[in-house]
Design a protein around this motif. Structure first.
Motif, PDB file in Angstrom:
ATOM      1  N   PRO A  64       5.360  -1.682 -28.614  1.00 29.12           N
ATOM      2  CA  PRO A  64       4.597  -2.826 -28.104  1.00 29.12           C
ATOM      3  C   PRO A  64       5.040  -4.184 -28.631  1.00 29.12           C
ATOM      4  O   PRO A  64       4.565  -5.198 -28.143  1.00 29.12           O
ATOM      5  CB  PRO A  64       3.164  -2.510 -28.565  1.00 29.12           C
ATOM      6  CG  PRO A  64       3.348  -1.692 -29.800  1.00 29.12           C
ATOM      7  CD  PRO A  64       4.581  -0.871 -29.576  1.00 29.12           C
ATOM      8  N   ASP A  65       5.921  -4.234 -29.613  1.00 30.96           N
ATOM      9  CA  ASP A  65       6.303  -5.493 -30.246  1.00 30.96           C
ATOM     10  C   ASP A  65       6.909  -6.450 -29.217  1.00 30.96           C
ATOM     11  O   ASP A  65       7.986  -6.176 -28.668  1.00 30.96           O
ATOM     12  CB  ASP A  65       7.306  -5.216 -31.364  1.00 30.96           C
ATOM     13  CG  ASP A  65       7.675  -6.470 -32.154  1.00 30.96           C
ATOM     14  OD1 ASP A  65       7.156  -7.559 -31.814  1.00 30.96           O
ATOM     15  OD2 ASP A  65       8.471  -6.366 -33.098  1.00 30.96           O
ATOM     16  N   PRO A  66       6.254  -7.580 -28.929  1.00 35.05           N
ATOM     17  CA  PRO A  66       6.813  -8.521 -27.943  1.00 35.05           C
ATOM     18  C   PRO A  66       8.183  -9.052 -28.333  1.00 35.05           C
ATOM     19  O   PRO A  66       8.969  -9.439 -27.459  1.00 35.05           O
ATOM     20  CB  PRO A  66       5.777  -9.644 -27.902  1.00 35.05           C
ATOM     21  CG  PRO A  66       4.518  -9.047 -28.418  1.00 35.05           C
ATOM     22  CD  PRO A  66       4.949  -8.034 -29.436  1.00 35.05           C
ATOM     23  N   ALA A  67       8.486  -9.067 -29.642  1.00 32.82           N
ATOM     24  CA  ALA A  67       9.784  -9.581 -30.079  1.00 32.82           C
ATOM     25  C   ALA A  67      10.926  -8.737 -29.535  1.00 32.82           C
ATOM     26  O   ALA A  67      12.013  -9.262 -29.246  1.00 32.82           O
ATOM     27  CB  ALA A  67       9.844  -9.631 -31.603  1.00 32.82           C
ATOM     28  N   LEU A  68      10.699  -7.432 -29.374  1.00 25.15           N
ATOM     29  CA  LEU A  68      11.731  -6.568 -28.799  1.00 25.15           C
ATOM     30  C   LEU A  68      12.046  -6.984 -27.366  1.00 25.15           C
ATOM     31  O   LEU A  68      13.213  -7.040 -26.960  1.00 25.15           O
ATOM     32  CB  LEU A  68      11.277  -5.108 -28.828  1.00 25.15           C
ATOM     33  CG  LEU A  68      11.247  -4.407 -30.182  1.00 25.15           C
ATOM     34  CD1 LEU A  68      10.637  -3.017 -30.040  1.00 25.15           C
ATOM     35  CD2 LEU A  68      12.658  -4.306 -30.768  1.00 25.15           C
ATOM     36  N   ARG A  69      10.993  -7.268 -26.610  1.00 27.47           N
ATOM     37  CA  ARG A  69      11.197  -7.648 -25.217  1.00 27.47           C
ATOM     38  C   ARG A  69      11.864  -9.017 -25.105  1.00 27.47           C
ATOM     39  O   ARG A  69      12.746  -9.228 -24.277  1.00 27.47           O
ATOM     40  CB  ARG A  69       9.862  -7.635 -24.465  1.00 27.47           C
ATOM     41  CG  ARG A  69       9.350  -6.227 -24.180  1.00 27.47           C
ATOM     42  CD  ARG A  69       7.969  -6.240 -23.579  1.00 27.47           C
ATOM     43  NE  ARG A  69       6.947  -6.505 -24.583  1.00 27.47           N
ATOM     44  CZ  ARG A  69       5.723  -6.916 -24.291  1.00 27.47           C
ATOM     45  NH1 ARG A  69       5.366  -7.138 -23.039  1.00 27.47           N
ATOM     46  NH2 ARG A  69       4.853  -7.109 -25.257  1.00 27.47           N
ATOM     47  N   ARG A  70      11.440  -9.943 -25.953  1.00 26.85           N
ATOM     48  CA  ARG A  70      12.069 -11.269 -25.920  1.00 26.85           C
ATOM     49  C   ARG A  70      13.540 -11.176 -26.305  1.00 26.85           C
ATOM     50  O   ARG A  70      14.395 -11.841 -25.702  1.00 26.85           O
ATOM     51  CB  ARG A  70      11.308 -12.230 -26.836  1.00 26.85           C
ATOM     52  CG  ARG A  70       9.934 -12.623 -26.306  1.00 26.85           C
ATOM     53  CD  ARG A  70       9.372 -13.805 -27.066  1.00 26.85           C
ATOM     54  NE  ARG A  70       9.053 -13.463 -28.442  1.00 26.85           N
ATOM     55  CZ  ARG A  70       7.851 -13.069 -28.861  1.00 26.85           C
ATOM     56  NH1 ARG A  70       6.853 -12.964 -27.990  1.00 26.85           N
ATOM     57  NH2 ARG A  70       7.639 -12.796 -30.127  1.00 26.85           N
ATOM     58  N   ASN A  71      13.846 -10.349 -27.293  1.00 26.41           N
ATOM     59  CA  ASN A  71      15.240 -10.175 -27.714  1.00 26.41           C
ATOM     60  C   ASN A  71      16.070  -9.563 -26.588  1.00 26.41           C
ATOM     61  O   ASN A  71      17.212  -9.969 -26.345  1.00 26.41           O
ATOM     62  CB  ASN A  71      15.306  -9.290 -28.952  1.00 26.41           C
ATOM     63  CG  ASN A  71      16.739  -9.077 -29.417  1.00 26.41           C
ATOM     64  OD1 ASN A  71      17.438 -10.011 -29.774  1.00 26.41           O
ATOM     65  ND2 ASN A  71      17.184  -7.821 -29.401  1.00 26.41           N
ATOM     66  N   TRP A  72      15.466  -8.611 -25.865  1.00 29.38           N
ATOM     67  CA  TRP A  72      16.187  -7.990 -24.745  1.00 29.38           C
ATOM     68  C   TRP A  72      16.476  -9.029 -23.663  1.00 29.38           C
ATOM     69  O   TRP A  72      17.591  -9.107 -23.155  1.00 29.38           O
ATOM     70  CB  TRP A  72      15.350  -6.839 -24.189  1.00 29.38           C
ATOM     71  CG  TRP A  72      16.057  -6.045 -23.134  1.00 29.38           C
ATOM     72  CD1 TRP A  72      16.900  -4.987 -23.332  1.00 29.38           C
ATOM     73  CD2 TRP A  72      15.996  -6.250 -21.717  1.00 29.38           C
ATOM     74  NE1 TRP A  72      17.364  -4.524 -22.117  1.00 29.38           N
ATOM     75  CE2 TRP A  72      16.834  -5.271 -21.111  1.00 29.38           C
ATOM     76  CE3 TRP A  72      15.317  -7.156 -20.905  1.00 29.38           C
ATOM     77  CZ2 TRP A  72      16.997  -5.179 -19.731  1.00 29.38           C
ATOM     78  CZ3 TRP A  72      15.485  -7.067 -19.528  1.00 29.38           C
ATOM     79  CH2 TRP A  72      16.308  -6.088 -18.950  1.00 29.38           C
ATOM     80  N   ILE A  73      15.483  -9.837 -23.323  1.00 29.45           N
ATOM     81  CA  ILE A  73      15.682 -10.885 -22.309  1.00 29.45           C
ATOM     82  C   ILE A  73      16.748 -11.874 -22.768  1.00 29.45           C
ATOM     83  O   ILE A  73      17.634 -12.263 -21.995  1.00 29.45           O
ATOM     84  CB  ILE A  73      14.361 -11.600 -22.011  1.00 29.45           C
ATOM     85  CG1 ILE A  73      13.372 -10.645 -21.339  1.00 29.45           C
ATOM     86  CG2 ILE A  73      14.611 -12.827 -21.116  1.00 29.45           C
ATOM     87  CD1 ILE A  73      11.967 -11.201 -21.216  1.00 29.45           C
ATOM     88  N   ASP A  74      16.664 -12.305 -24.030  1.00 27.42           N
ATOM     89  CA  ASP A  74      17.650 -13.254 -24.547  1.00 27.42           C
ATOM     90  C   ASP A  74      19.063 -12.682 -24.422  1.00 27.42           C
ATOM     91  O   ASP A  74      20.011 -13.406 -24.069  1.00 27.42           O
ATOM     92  CB  ASP A  74      17.356 -13.578 -26.015  1.00 27.42           C
ATOM     93  CG  ASP A  74      16.066 -14.358 -26.202  1.00 27.42           C
ATOM     94  OD1 ASP A  74      15.555 -14.924 -25.219  1.00 27.42           O
ATOM     95  OD2 ASP A  74      15.552 -14.377 -27.347  1.00 27.42           O
TER      96      ASP A  74
END
Length: 249
Positions: free
Chosen positions: A144-154
């Motif tokens: 659930p960590d949003p940072a993982l998703r943001r890192n993937w998008i970046d």
């Protein structure tokens, strides 16, 4: 089977980077056949065109036909999620009833609420080619960590800058957010709304088409922490509704 592009003016395409948008709602319906799909779009248009705009906090409402000849995607832009819930309580039932009267037994496959995180443009500034295909990619994550998703998008956007995809007009990445019960999900998701010049360009991109670094770039994204898989659907823009363009009948 592909659904034909609409022959009549469809209205304005939504601006996905519009700063007033606090919540982007995406939902999918199954109509069953190309004929019922077209009839559903016509019923939606008749229902919305014959009524006043329901709320100032609704910035746009957009309908897309799946190239499978079955599905429709609904994309609405709101100033906030609470405004959507107010619409559901006050206006949605009568509109859905009219549509269901015209095309019975439509299957509603779920709705999710998102906020745009970042976007990528693959065209020179000042040019605005019309998309011949819109591809929506739903990406799942196992944490659930949003940072993982943001890192993937970046990383995706970095990859797109490094390995351009001919025919990709733009890609807008959204993060799902918690909502009330019927919008909430235990899935951590990213939704990518990508505009392409045409289906041929998209087919070439997913086959890598001999591009240097293509397979390596895809493997890099699949191997990032948290990535759990993705699925995509292809659409044509069918109708866009905005304040001032409805309720004139």
């Amino acid at each position: 089977m592909t659904s034909p592009s609409p022959s009549l003016p469809a209205g304005p395409l939504p601006d996905l980077a519009r700063p007033e948008v606090g919540a982007a709602l995406f939902s999918t319906w199954s109509a069953g056949t190309p004929e019922r799909q077209r009839a559903t779009v016509e019923a939606i248009a008749a229902t919305w065109d014959s009524r006043p705009w329901p709320a100032p906090d609704l910035l746009s409402y957009n309908v897309y036909t799946g190239t499978d000849g079955d599905t429709l995607m609904h994309h609405s832009q709101w100033t906030g999620e609470e405004a959507y819930h107010a619409f559901v309580q006050e206006h949605r039932a009568e509109r859905v009833a009219d549509i269901d009267s015209a095309v019975p037994d439509i299957k509603r496959l779920g709705v999710g609420t998102f906020r745009r995180y970042r976007g990528f443009s693959g065209i020179p500034e000042g040019t605005t080619p019309a998309p011949g295909l819109i591809v929506v990619i739903d990406v799942d994550f196992d944490a659930p960590d949003p940072a993982l998703r943001r890192n993937w998008i970046d990383t995706v956007i970095e990859t797109l800058h490094a390995v351009p995809l001919p025919g990709l007009i733009s890609a807008d990445f959204h993060l799902n957010v918690d909502g009330r019960a019927h919008l909430g999900s235990d899935r951590a998701r990213v939704l990518n709304y990508a505009q392409w010049t045409d289906e041929k360009a998209y087919e070439a991109a997913i086959l890598d088409d001999g591009r240097p670094g293509g397979p390596a770039a895809a493997d890099r994204l699949r191997n990032l922490p948290g990535f759990a898989g993705s699925e995509s659907r292809r659409y044509h823009f069918a109708r866009g509704f905005t304040p001032g363009t409805v309720g004139r009948q």
